[in-house]
Design a protein around this motif. Structure first.
Motif, mmCIF file in Angstrom:
data_model
loop_
_atom_site.group_PDB
_atom_site.id
_atom_site.type_symbol
_atom_site.label_atom_id
_atom_site.label_comp_id
_atom_site.label_asym_id
_atom_site.label_seq_id
_atom_site.Cartn_x
_atom_site.Cartn_y
_atom_site.Cartn_z
ATOM 1 N N ARG A 129 -15.344 -3.708 -6.308
ATOM 2 C CA ARG A 129 -14.527 -4.514 -7.051
ATOM 3 C C ARG A 129 -12.983 -4.634 -6.042
ATOM 4 N NH1 ARG A 129 -10.324 -1.114 -8.516
ATOM 5 N NH2 ARG A 129 -11.024 0.766 -9.011
ATOM 6 N N PRO A 130 -12.055 -5.556 -6.207
ATOM 7 C CA PRO A 130 -10.851 -5.498 -5.338
ATOM 8 C C PRO A 130 -10.037 -4.188 -5.692
ATOM 9 C CG PRO A 130 -11.420 -7.601 -6.185
ATOM 10 C CD PRO A 130 -12.432 -6.702 -6.757
ATOM 11 N N LEU A 131 -9.112 -3.957 -4.925
ATOM 12 C CA LEU A 131 -8.299 -2.917 -5.370
ATOM 13 C C LEU A 131 -7.367 -3.260 -6.395
ATOM 14 C CD1 LEU A 131 -7.596 -1.256 -1.533
ATOM 15 C CD2 LEU A 131 -9.465 -0.718 -3.241
ATOM 16 N N ARG A 132 -6.828 -2.441 -7.072
ATOM 17 C CA ARG A 132 -5.660 -2.626 -7.989
ATOM 18 C C ARG A 132 -4.311 -2.292 -7.425
ATOM 19 N NH1 ARG A 132 -9.388 0.413 -11.743
ATOM 20 N NH2 ARG A 132 -10.596 -1.079 -12.943
ATOM 21 N N SER A 133 -3.134 -2.692 -7.797
ATOM 22 C CA SER A 133 -1.753 -2.912 -7.390
ATOM 23 C C SER A 133 -1.495 -1.312 -6.802
ATOM 24 C CB SER A 133 -0.877 -3.408 -8.127
ATOM 25 O OG SER A 133 0.606 -3.356 -7.395
ATOM 26 N N ALA A 134 -1.823 -0.461 -7.684
ATOM 27 C CA ALA A 134 -1.375 1.020 -7.250
ATOM 28 C C ALA A 134 -2.539 1.523 -6.445
ATOM 29 C CB ALA A 134 -1.646 1.880 -8.511
ATOM 30 N N GLU A 135 -3.519 1.187 -6.386
ATOM 31 C CA GLU A 135 -4.357 1.543 -5.209
ATOM 32 C C GLU A 135 -4.040 0.989 -3.883
ATOM 33 O OE1 GLU A 135 -8.535 1.844 -8.281
ATOM 34 O OE2 GLU A 135 -8.005 0.013 -7.224
ATOM 35 N N VAL A 136 -3.603 -0.368 -3.835
ATOM 36 C CA VAL A 136 -2.988 -0.939 -2.622
ATOM 37 C C VAL A 136 -2.170 -0.052 -2.111
ATOM 38 C CG1 VAL A 136 -1.944 -2.995 -1.743
ATOM 39 C CG2 VAL A 136 -3.910 -3.153 -3.263
ATOM 40 N N GLY A 137 -0.948 0.390 -2.822
ATOM 41 C CA GLY A 137 0.072 1.227 -2.317
ATOM 42 C C GLY A 137 -0.514 2.419 -1.795
ATOM 43 N N ALA A 138 -1.560 3.270 -2.528
ATOM 44 C CA ALA A 138 -1.963 4.391 -1.863
ATOM 45 C C ALA A 138 -2.690 4.244 -0.587
ATOM 46 C CB ALA A 138 -2.899 5.186 -3.031
ATOM 47 N N TYR A 139 -3.486 2.994 -0.504
ATOM 48 C CA TYR A 139 -4.148 2.759 0.507
ATOM 49 C C TYR A 139 -3.272 2.506 1.728
ATOM 50 C CZ TYR A 139 -7.388 -0.539 3.523
ATOM 51 O OH TYR A 139 -7.857 -0.853 4.424
#
Length: 299
Positions: free
Chosen positions: A190-200
């Protein structure tokens, strides 16, 4: 480029899959766990699908790097092959010299003998195909026949398929029902969620050597997540362009203006608003950034 400006050692958002930048985000960790468990069974097909740019090739390379010596891996990064080419590619990966091959029947026999030899040595043979949606129909059937090779105790080869959602659509056809029944484990990225994008973003910047204050504000991360739809490849493209534009403007962080210009300059990005008016400006900013860079190199 902007490395010295931001105090980085390497490009943080390059498009080439690099396991050094691998980050344990839930969808990627879950996919690896499914693969690791499935490989322990020693049988059947394993399938990982996901949209373009969601990280399939990176997971594939991570898996290959982490396989123990128990496994012998044949990796085919470009499976757009006829059945004959597929057999030849597998034979080469298994260390078979093709110069001595008389015909396809002889080649199949050599492959089976090599698989039996490796199995007798306690090895598990894994055939990994990236971009599996590109396999021609006849080659998919040839691949299924590979898994017919077996001893009384176990199959001689496992197959791992990485592919785009089109692979699922093809395998849903009646003609592939036999292959479909042999898929013992599957996972859909699945695509990344917003919080995951920040961590990425933070992870990749840290790996590249950045140690300063946050380059992307919480609002910028949210907008980047929305415009990229959580797809890592698009995140990399947009983040790289935003940093390039910020560098060209002499800024220490990414502002909303740079992010919007990066989105407007990226064809597959989802617009944050009506950004057509920014198109010419984004190209101009890119030229300014490039001119600033070359000025620093040559003067």
């Amino acid at each position: 480029m902007y490395l010295q400006h931001f105090g980085m050692r390497s490009m943080p958002f390059a498009l080439t899959p690099n396991t050094e930048f691998f980050f344990g985000l839930p969808p990627h960790v879950e996919a690896l766990q499914v693969l690791q468990v499935a490989l322990q069974t020693g049988e059947g097909f394993i399938k990982v699908t996901g949209e373009v740019g969601t990280g399939k090739t990176l997971i594939c390379r991570k898996l290959l790097n982490e396989l123990s010596e128990q496994f012998v891996c044949a990796w085919l990064p470009n499976p757009y092959l006829t059945p004959a080419e597929l057999r030849a590619a597998v034979a080469q990966e298994l260390g078979i010299l093709l110069e001595s091959v008389r015909d396809q029947q002889h080649l199949t026999g050599l492959i089976q003998q090599q698989l039996l030899t490796l199995s007798a040595q306690g090895k598990q043979i894994v055939l990994v195909l990236d971009e599996a949606q590109a396999l021609p129909d006849d080659s998919l059937e040839a691949l299924r026949l590979f898994t017919n090779l077996e001893t009384e105790q176990r199959k001689l080869v496992q197959v791992v398929l990485f592919g785009q959602p089109e692979l699922d659509q093809r395998l849903a056809q009646e003609r592939f029902r036999q292959l479909r029944q042999r898929i013992t484990f599957s996972y859909q990225l699945r695509p990344l969620r917003s919080a995951e994008v920040g961590a990425y973003l933070r992870h990749r910047l840290a790996v590249s050597g950045y140690q300063g204050a946050p380059l992307f504000s919480a609002a910028a991360v949210k907008k980047l997540a929305k415009s990229s739809r959580g797809i890592p490849r698009l995140i990399n493209i947009l983040a790289h362009k935003a940093l390039l534009l910020s560098y060209g403007a002499g800024l220490a962080t990414v502002t909303n203006k740079q992010l919007q210009a990066a989105v407007a300059d990226t064809e597959d990005a989802s617009p944050l608003a009506s950004l057509r008016w920014l198109w010419a400006g984004s190209l101009l900013l890119l030229l300014v950034a490039a001119a600033t860079y070359f000025k620093g190199v040559f003067w």
